[in-house]
Design an enzyme around this catalytic site. Structure first.
Site, PDB file in Angstrom:
ATOM      1  N   GLY A 104      28.633 -26.991 -17.808  1.00 16.39           N
ATOM      2  CA  GLY A 104      29.712 -26.804 -18.772  1.00 16.39           C
ATOM      3  C   GLY A 104      29.321 -25.752 -19.791  1.00 16.39           C
ATOM      4  O   GLY A 104      28.145 -25.579 -20.112  1.00 16.39           O
ATOM      5  N   GLY A 183      36.510 -29.573  -8.533  1.00 13.90           N
ATOM      6  CA  GLY A 183      35.472 -28.539  -8.421  1.00 13.90           C
ATOM      7  C   GLY A 183      34.314 -29.110  -7.624  1.00 13.90           C
ATOM      8  O   GLY A 183      34.472 -30.109  -6.903  1.00 13.90           O
ATOM      9  N   ILE A 185      31.678 -30.791  -8.492  1.00 11.45           N
ATOM     10  CA  ILE A 185      31.302 -32.180  -8.798  1.00 11.45           C
ATOM     11  C   ILE A 185      32.394 -33.132  -8.321  1.00 11.45           C
ATOM     12  O   ILE A 185      32.102 -34.179  -7.723  1.00 11.45           O
ATOM     13  CB  ILE A 185      31.009 -32.349 -10.302  1.00 11.45           C
ATOM     14  CG1 ILE A 185      29.748 -31.539 -10.664  1.00 11.45           C
ATOM     15  CG2 ILE A 185      30.826 -33.817 -10.668  1.00 11.45           C
ATOM     16  CD1 ILE A 185      29.416 -31.499 -12.140  1.00 11.45           C
ATOM     17  N   ILE A 263      32.763 -38.140 -16.494  1.00  5.39           N
ATOM     18  CA  ILE A 263      31.430 -37.514 -16.440  1.00  5.39           C
ATOM     19  C   ILE A 263      31.525 -36.054 -16.892  1.00  5.39           C
ATOM     20  O   ILE A 263      30.601 -35.273 -16.674  1.00  5.39           O
ATOM     21  CB  ILE A 263      30.808 -37.594 -15.020  1.00  5.39           C
ATOM     22  CG1 ILE A 263      31.790 -37.215 -13.927  1.00  5.39           C
ATOM     23  CG2 ILE A 263      30.283 -38.998 -14.752  1.00  5.39           C
ATOM     24  CD1 ILE A 263      32.043 -35.777 -13.730  1.00  5.39           C
ATOM     25  N   ARG A 265      33.465 -34.202 -20.235  1.00  2.04           N
ATOM     26  CA  ARG A 265      33.233 -34.084 -21.670  1.00  2.04           C
ATOM     27  C   ARG A 265      34.080 -35.140 -22.370  1.00  2.04           C
ATOM     28  O   ARG A 265      35.236 -35.383 -21.977  1.00  2.04           O
ATOM     29  CB  ARG A 265      33.647 -32.690 -22.186  1.00  2.04           C
ATOM     30  CG  ARG A 265      32.742 -31.552 -21.753  1.00  2.04           C
ATOM     31  CD  ARG A 265      31.397 -31.595 -22.457  1.00  2.04           C
ATOM     32  NE  ARG A 265      30.525 -30.490 -22.095  1.00  2.04           N
ATOM     33  CZ  ARG A 265      29.630 -30.511 -21.113  1.00  2.04           C
ATOM     34  NH1 ARG A 265      29.493 -31.585 -20.364  1.00  2.04           N
ATOM     35  NH2 ARG A 265      28.863 -29.463 -20.882  1.00  2.04           N
ATOM     36  N   ASP A 289      30.080 -41.493 -19.193  1.00  4.98           N
ATOM     37  CA  ASP A 289      28.784 -40.861 -19.453  1.00  4.98           C
ATOM     38  C   ASP A 289      28.893 -39.920 -20.652  1.00  4.98           C
ATOM     39  O   ASP A 289      27.892 -39.458 -21.162  1.00  4.98           O
ATOM     40  CB  ASP A 289      28.319 -40.085 -18.208  1.00  4.98           C
ATOM     41  CG  ASP A 289      26.910 -39.518 -18.388  1.00  4.98           C
ATOM     42  OD1 ASP A 289      26.032 -40.269 -18.877  1.00  4.98           O
ATOM     43  OD2 ASP A 289      26.684 -38.335 -18.061  1.00  4.98           O
ATOM     44  N   HIS A 313      25.248 -39.619 -21.737  1.00  2.93           N
ATOM     45  CA  HIS A 313      25.324 -38.235 -21.221  1.00  2.93           C
ATOM     46  C   HIS A 313      24.054 -37.866 -20.448  1.00  2.93           C
ATOM     47  O   HIS A 313      23.335 -36.930 -20.806  1.00  2.93           O
ATOM     48  CB  HIS A 313      25.577 -37.227 -22.350  1.00  2.93           C
ATOM     49  CG  HIS A 313      26.163 -35.934 -21.860  1.00  2.93           C
ATOM     50  ND1 HIS A 313      26.987 -35.124 -22.615  1.00  2.93           N
ATOM     51  CD2 HIS A 313      26.041 -35.290 -20.666  1.00  2.93           C
ATOM     52  CE1 HIS A 313      27.335 -34.055 -21.929  1.00  2.93           C
ATOM     53  NE2 HIS A 313      26.767 -34.128 -20.722  1.00  2.93           N
ATOM     54  N   GLY A 315      24.158 -37.550 -16.935  1.00  3.21           N
ATOM     55  CA  GLY A 315      24.593 -37.254 -15.559  1.00  3.21           C
ATOM     56  C   GLY A 315      23.589 -36.432 -14.777  1.00  3.21           C
ATOM     57  O   GLY A 315      23.331 -36.691 -13.600  1.00  3.21           O
ATOM     58  N   SER A 316      23.020 -35.435 -15.411  1.00  5.13           N
ATOM     59  CA  SER A 316      22.085 -34.552 -14.682  1.00  5.13           C
ATOM     60  C   SER A 316      20.631 -34.898 -14.981  1.00  5.13           C
ATOM     61  O   SER A 316      19.726 -34.133 -14.637  1.00  5.13           O
ATOM     62  CB  SER A 316      22.358 -33.087 -15.055  1.00  5.13           C
ATOM     63  OG  SER A 316      22.108 -32.866 -16.430  1.00  5.13           O
TER      64      SER A 316
HETATM   65  C1  DGY Z   1      26.343 -29.959 -18.147  1.00  3.55           C
HETATM   66  O1  DGY Z   1      25.548 -29.434 -17.366  1.00  3.55           O
HETATM   67  O2  DGY Z   1      27.395 -29.419 -18.488  1.00  3.55           O
HETATM   68  C2  DGY Z   1      25.971 -31.272 -18.684  1.00  3.55           C
HETATM   69  O3  DGY Z   1      27.055 -32.044 -18.979  1.00  3.55           O
HETATM   70  C3  DGY Z   1      25.112 -31.104 -19.896  1.00  3.55           C
HETATM   71  O4  DGY Z   1      25.865 -30.678 -20.953  1.00  3.55           O
END
Ligand code: DGY
Length: 347
Positions: A104, A183, A185, A263, A265, A289, A313, A315-316
């Site tokens: 993002g 997209g 994800i 997941i 924003r 998340d 937050h 997720g990654s």
């Molecule tokens: C991203 O990669 O966009 C994650 O949400 C971290 O901000």
């Protein structure tokens, strides 16, 4: 001869476009890269330090970063701090490359970057699996009432298993899935859910996508998606179109048994409207998340609701994924500094 050493390196970069070591053995100036976060994985430093002098911001304040960026040729961004006219002015006109260690990029003033001819890249793809996995986890955890169940265990209110009506949740199997934003994800989420034998997969976005056809997913308008879905996944980027798209009107149309998973924003959701929907039974549950603000205030009502599952937050946030993101960001920056195209440019 107007060619500077740096612009000469651009030519070299184009010639060696497929290798990361595009500066090898060139007797040239080193670039100044500012890494806007002290927790960036080591691999990024290993890659950058061969050709760059690195300054790492150690204080997460805008005032401090405004000083750190002065004179930078490139920024390695891993921060929510907004990159706007003020920050770019502070950096100076030599700044021509920014890599963000995120998929993002809502914290960037994209028009301002473009106007200054700054090359900009993010980290798509490498985090798809980690983020899609946590999306599925949140869907299951929220629909199967994990928060509530955990509280029953902690508080000694666990009712005998043979009360057949206790703690009943919603089934993923056979359900209609709605994905807002198909997209990379969103697609990874759809692929996983097929393994759970879900029913229809619906999606909405700007336009119908070939990947949607491959996944057997049906392109619908937002209204239909909201009304028909048992699980709604938010996987669209934050922008003017998606800001607070999940508002009271949205929740007035959801099935009462529906589960919302976010997941993307937090700002895609009008959080007060979500809380009302969860409290009044307009929505069965939510798995989030991302939320507003981050970090969430410890007295926020979301934390108190039994039908909400929250993760901070992350997720990654796996070792491999964060290393891959750091590596890609560093390589993007080096390539752009050398005049080659980034591996994953936004522009
Ligand atoms: C991203 O990669 O966009 C994650 O949400 C971290 O901000």
């Amino acid at each position: 001869m107007l060619l500077t050493v740096k612009s000469l390196s651009c030519v070299v970069g184009f010639l060696l476009i497929n290798t990361i070591d595009i500066f090898a053995d060139k007797n040239m100036n080193r670039f100044k890269v500012v890494v806007a976060n002290p927790s960036v994985p080591k691999i990024a430093y290993d890659i950058l330090q061969k050709h760059c002098d690195i300054k790492t911001s150690t204080v997460f304040s805008r005032a401090s970063i405004l000083q750190d960026v002065v004179g930078a040729d490139a920024l390695f961004w891993a921060s929510k701090i907004r990159v706007d006219k003020e920050l770019l002015d502070a950096a100076g006109p030599q700044l021509k490359v920014i890599g963000t260690m995120s998929v993002g990029y809502d914290q960037f003033d994209i028009d301002e970057l473009k106007a200054r001819g700054i090359k900009f890249g993010n980290t798509p793809a490498v985090l798809n699996n980690a983020v899609a996995n946590i999306a599925v986890m949140l869907a299951i955890a929220a629909s199967r009432r994990f928060t509530e169940g955990r509280k029953h265990i902690e508080e000694g209110t666990w009712i005998n298993y043979f009360n057949t009506q206790w703690m009943l949740g919603q089934d993923l199997t056979g359900s209609t899935i709605g994905i807002i934003g198909l997209g990379q994800i969103g697609q990874a989420i759809a692929k996983r859910l097929k393994g759970f034998d879900v029913g229809n997969i619906l999606y909405t976005g700007h336009k119908e996508k070939p990947e949607g056809i491959e996944l057997g997913a049906k392109f619908v308008n937002l209204d239909n998606l909201i009304r028909e879905s048992d699980f709604i996944f938010l996987a669209a980027p934050l922008n003017n179109q998606t800001y607070q798209m999940c508002n009271s009107d949205f929740f007035s149309k959801t099935k009462k048994t529906a589960v919302l998973v976010n997941i993307s924003r937090g700002q895609l959701v009008d959080q007060e409207a979500l809380i009302t929907a969860l409290k009044t039974g307009r929505l069965f549950a939510a798995g989030l998340d991302v939320m507003t603000p981050e970090p969430l205030n410890t007295d926020n009502e979301l934390i108190k609701l039994n039908n909400v599952v929250l993760t901070p937050h992350v997720g990654s946030a796996t070792n491999d994924t964060r290393n891959a993101m750091a590596e890609l960001t560093a390589k993007n920056i080096l390539r752009a500094l050398g005049g080659a195209e980034m591996f994953t440019p936004v522009f």
